[in-house]
Structures are given as structure tokens and as C-alpha cells.
Design a protein around this motif. Structure first.
Motif, PDB file in Angstrom:
ATOM      1  N   SER A  70       0.839  -1.209   0.000  1.00  0.00           N
ATOM      2  CA  SER A  70       0.000   0.000   0.000  1.00  0.00           C
ATOM      3  C   SER A  70       0.871   1.256   0.000  1.00  0.00           C
ATOM      4  N   LYS A  71       2.062   1.194   0.603  1.00  0.00           N
ATOM      5  CA  LYS A  71       2.974   2.360   0.540  1.00  0.00           C
ATOM      6  C   LYS A  71       3.443   2.586  -0.907  1.00  0.00           C
ATOM      7  N   TRP A  72       3.804   1.498  -1.574  1.00  0.00           N
ATOM      8  CA  TRP A  72       4.291   1.627  -2.951  1.00  0.00           C
ATOM      9  C   TRP A  72       3.199   2.130  -3.894  1.00  0.00           C
ATOM     10  N   ILE A  73       1.952   1.678  -3.634  1.00  0.00           N
ATOM     11  CA  ILE A  73       0.850   2.142  -4.495  1.00  0.00           C
ATOM     12  C   ILE A  73       0.712   3.665  -4.376  1.00  0.00           C
ATOM     13  N   LYS A  74       0.841   4.170  -3.142  1.00  0.00           N
ATOM     14  CA  LYS A  74       0.759   5.636  -2.946  1.00  0.00           C
ATOM     15  C   LYS A  74       1.883   6.333  -3.711  1.00  0.00           C
ATOM     16  N   ILE A  75       3.093   5.777  -3.612  1.00  0.00           N
ATOM     17  CA  ILE A  75       4.248   6.390  -4.293  1.00  0.00           C
ATOM     18  C   ILE A  75       4.027   6.370  -5.813  1.00  0.00           C
ATOM     19  N   LEU A  76       3.546   5.221  -6.303  1.00  0.00           N
ATOM     20  CA  LEU A  76       3.349   5.103  -7.757  1.00  0.00           C
ATOM     21  C   LEU A  76       2.300   6.100  -8.244  1.00  0.00           C
ATOM     22  N   ARG A  77       1.262   6.312  -7.455  1.00  0.00           N
ATOM     23  CA  ARG A  77       0.250   7.318  -7.853  1.00  0.00           C
ATOM     24  C   ARG A  77       0.883   8.698  -7.923  1.00  0.00           C
ATOM     25  N   LYS A  78       1.730   9.012  -6.923  1.00  0.00           N
ATOM     26  CA  LYS A  78       2.418  10.317  -6.936  1.00  0.00           C
ATOM     27  C   LYS A  78       3.323  10.440  -8.152  1.00  0.00           C
ATOM     28  N   CYS A  79       3.805   9.299  -8.622  1.00  0.00           N
ATOM     29  CA  CYS A  79       4.692   9.309  -9.799  1.00  0.00           C
ATOM     30  C   CYS A  79       3.895   9.346 -11.100  1.00  0.00           C
ATOM     31  N   GLY A  80       2.594   9.479 -11.010  1.00  0.00           N
ATOM     32  CA  GLY A  80       1.796   9.701 -12.217  1.00  0.00           C
ATOM     33  C   GLY A  80       1.031   8.493 -12.742  1.00  0.00           C
ATOM     34  N   TYR A  81       1.142   7.333 -12.087  1.00  0.00           N
ATOM     35  CA  TYR A  81       0.371   6.161 -12.546  1.00  0.00           C
ATOM     36  C   TYR A  81      -1.050   6.278 -12.019  1.00  0.00           C
ATOM     37  N   ASN A  82      -2.013   5.841 -12.825  1.00  0.00           N
ATOM     38  CA  ASN A  82      -3.391   5.762 -12.339  1.00  0.00           C
ATOM     39  C   ASN A  82      -3.617   4.357 -11.827  1.00  0.00           C
TER      40      ASN A  82
END
Ligand code: BTN
Length: 327
Positions: A35-47
Motif C-alpha cells: 500500500s505504501k508503494w501504491i501511494k508512491i506510484l500514484r504520486k509518480c503519475g500512474y493511475n
């Protein structure tokens, strides 16, 4: 592979949703770390959509040049291979790259990219406004060339940027002496070179590249002289352009021209530069410390100097550091 790449590869293979538990089992990454990585990936522009009962689903890729995506796309031998440093905000990628080059002898090809810069630097100590949406990057090169060749590096870098813009946007980008890229006579990109020379050899060169990609030109032009007209790729296109795709093309071409400079006759760079420029025959004003000379561009020599035929028919040879040219 980095944890975020492993998570992305599983999400990409999945057609629909995948539960947090399954994602954790497939990747070997704990649920809380997922769940931490999902948050980071969203911040990096992934939907990445999430539904309580169903889990996660990747619905859109990023267009930011994050290191793992750029490294995956880059077809280079050393540019972007040593390391890609990606920062949300920094003062200046150029200043950071100089520090890294000074401290790290293995930094050949290192790329430093920022989403925005707080104190971006332009040529002649000008400010370079760098809001989100642009391409602001610096590349460390350790060219195996005599120091005399360094004057050609900005031309090679500008040529790389010009060609990359033409390829990815189909816009009619042109080169303007010494190293601006323009569209319809308005500046869209600029190059800044910092270098360290020891015993007639180039110790390192830092190539700073700024491209007004998806930015509002009004945000950039506010502090510039009125005579400098600027534009952005998104304004010329009427829609946004791919930052990731353009960054890849720029870095690949930069490496290509750098290798050309090391292995072939350096003047080929200037010949190619001239083909991408409409400067020959253009009227210019040379602004020197105590005088202004009106004239017409007669040539760009193989060392990169500009030949201006003054209105009194005298040919004047100018190098970029001596003079400011008004078009
Ligand atoms: C110019 O004046 O035309 C050169 C502009 C160069 C701007 C780039 S953006 C990335 C790098 N970091 C900086 O602080 N400047 C260069």
C-alpha cells in the motif's frame, strides 16, 4: 528489479483488479509495503484504482521520466546507464550535477532530472524559470576529447534537442545561434554548458537542457527582456506532449552526437546544425559592451563562431561569450 517495477509488472499482466493479498503473494512484498508503494506510484503519475472488495487495477501509465521507466526505454550505451537521479524539486539540476561530477569520477552519463527547479540557471547568469510540466535536466559527460572541441558541445546538444522535438511533435523546430531551439522564431528550449578542464583535456562537462514542454509560456516570459519571445510545445501543438518520450529522444541523440564528436570530424556537427537553422541571411544586431552593430549572418564557422557581415560590409567573427545577438 526495484519493488515498484515488480508491482507494476504484475499489475500490467492483470486484466482486471488484483487483491492486495494476491499482489503481495505474487511480488513477495508485504501487504503494508504494497500500500505504501501504491501511494508512491500514484504520486509518480500512474493511475491505480482501488476498490475495497477487489483490490488494485492499473488504468494509466505515467508520462513522467521516472528513472525506472526512462531506463527501460533508453537505447543508449552510457547516457542514463550510470545513474538517473529524479527529483520532485531542486534548486538547479545543473548545480547538483556539477557537485556530483566533482565528487564522482564514475559519473560519465549520469542524468539529473527535476520536475521543477527553484533557482534554474540560464546562460549569462540569467534566471531560468522552471515550473512543473517542463523538461529540466542535466547530463554529466566525460568526453575523451581535447579541450578545444568544447565549443562544439552546446551545438551538439542543441541539435539533439531540435531533432528530438521534430521527431516527437512534428513541429518545425529550428536552431538559433548559439544554442537555442525555436519554433516560429520563439524560444522553446535552451542549453547551458558548465565544464572543468585540466591540462588541455576536458575533465567533465555538464550539459543543462531546458525545454518548455507542457508549460504556459506566460509563466516563463515574465522576467525576460521584451525582445525574447518564448513559447512552449503544448501551446504550439494545442495539446500536451509526452515528456517521457521526448526525454528519451533527447538523451539518445545527445549520446549519438557526443560519440560523433569523439570519433569523427567534429565539423560535421556544425554542418548538420546549419541544416536545421534558418540563421544564414538573417538580420541581427550585435550588442557589445560599448556599441551595437547591425548586420546580416553570413556563416557559422566550423568552430561554432558566427560571421556577421556588418552594414559597412566588414565581416565580423563573433563567439558566443563575447556578444549578445538580437534577432
Ligand atoms: C539558456 O539560457 O538558454 C539555457 C537554459 C538552460 C536551463 C537548464 S534547465 C536544466 C539545467 N538546470 C539549470 O539550472 N539550468 C539548466
Amino acid at each position: 528489479m526495484l519493488p515498484q517495477e515488480i508491482i507494476l509488472s504484475v499489475l500490467r499482466l492483470q486484466k482486471g483488479y488484483i487483491s492486495g493479498n494476491n499482489l503481495s503473494n505474487e511480488t513477495g512484498i508485504s501487504i503494508s509495503a504494497i500500500s505504501k508503494w501504491i501511494k508512491i506510484l500514484r504520486k509518480c503519475g500512474y493511475n491505480i484504482e482501488s476498490k475495497h472488495s477487489r483490490g488494485y487495477r492499473l488504468t494509466g501509465e505515467t508520462d513522467l521520466p521516472v528513472p525506472w521507466e526512462l531506463a527501460r526505454l533508453l537505447d543508449t550505451m552510457f547516457v542514463g546507464k550510470a545513474k538517473i537521479v529524479y527529483l520532485r524539486t531542486t534548486h538547479s539540476t545543473q548545480n547538483l550535477a556539477i557537485l556530483l561530477a566533482e565528487k564522482n569520477p564514475d559519473s560519465d552519463g549520469m542524468v539529473i532530472i527535476a520536475e521543477q527547479q527553484k533557482s534554474g540557471r540560464g546562460r549569462e547568469n540569467r534566471k531560468w524559470l522552471s515550473p512543473k510540466g517542463g523538461i529540466w535536466l542535466s547530463v554529466i559527460l566525460r568526453p575523451r576529447m581535447p579541450a578545444s572541441i568544447i565549443t562544439l558541445l552546446p551545438f551538439a546538444a542543441a541539435l539533439a534537442v531540435c531533432e528530438a522535438i521534430k521527431k516527437t511533435t512534428q513541429l518545425d523546430a529550428k536552431l538559433r545561434w548559439p544554442n537555442d531551439v525555436t519554433i516560429s522564431c520563439k524560444k522553446v528550449a535552451g542549453i547551458l554548458i558548465d565544464s572543468s578542464i585540466e591540462a588541455e583535456r576536458i575533465n567533465y562537462a555538464v550539459i543543462g537542457i531546458g525545454v518548455n514542454a507542457n508549460v504556459k509560456s506566460s509563466l516563463i516570459s515574465a522576467h525576460l527582456e521584451k525582445s525574447i519571445k518564448v513559447t512552449s510545445l503544448s501551446e504550439e501543438l494545442g495539446h500536451e506532449t509526452s515528456i517521457l518520450g521526448l526525454t528519451k529522444e533527447i538523451l539518445e541523440r545527445l549520446e549519438y552526437y557526443h560519440i560523433q564528436m569523439e570519433h569523427s570530424v567534429p565539423h560535421t556537427i556544425i554542418d548538420k546544425w546549419k541544416k536545421n537553422s534558418d540563421i544564414l541571411g538573417q538580420k541581427v544586431a550585435l550588442m557589445q559592451r560599448n556599441r551595437t552593430i547591425q548586420g546580416m549572418v553570413a556563416d557559422v564557422k566550423h568552430d561554432g563562431s558566427l560571421v556577421v557581415r556588418a552594414d559597412n560590409c566588414e565581416d565580423i567573427d563573433v563567439v558566443a561569450s563575447d556578444v549578445y545577438v538580437r534577432y
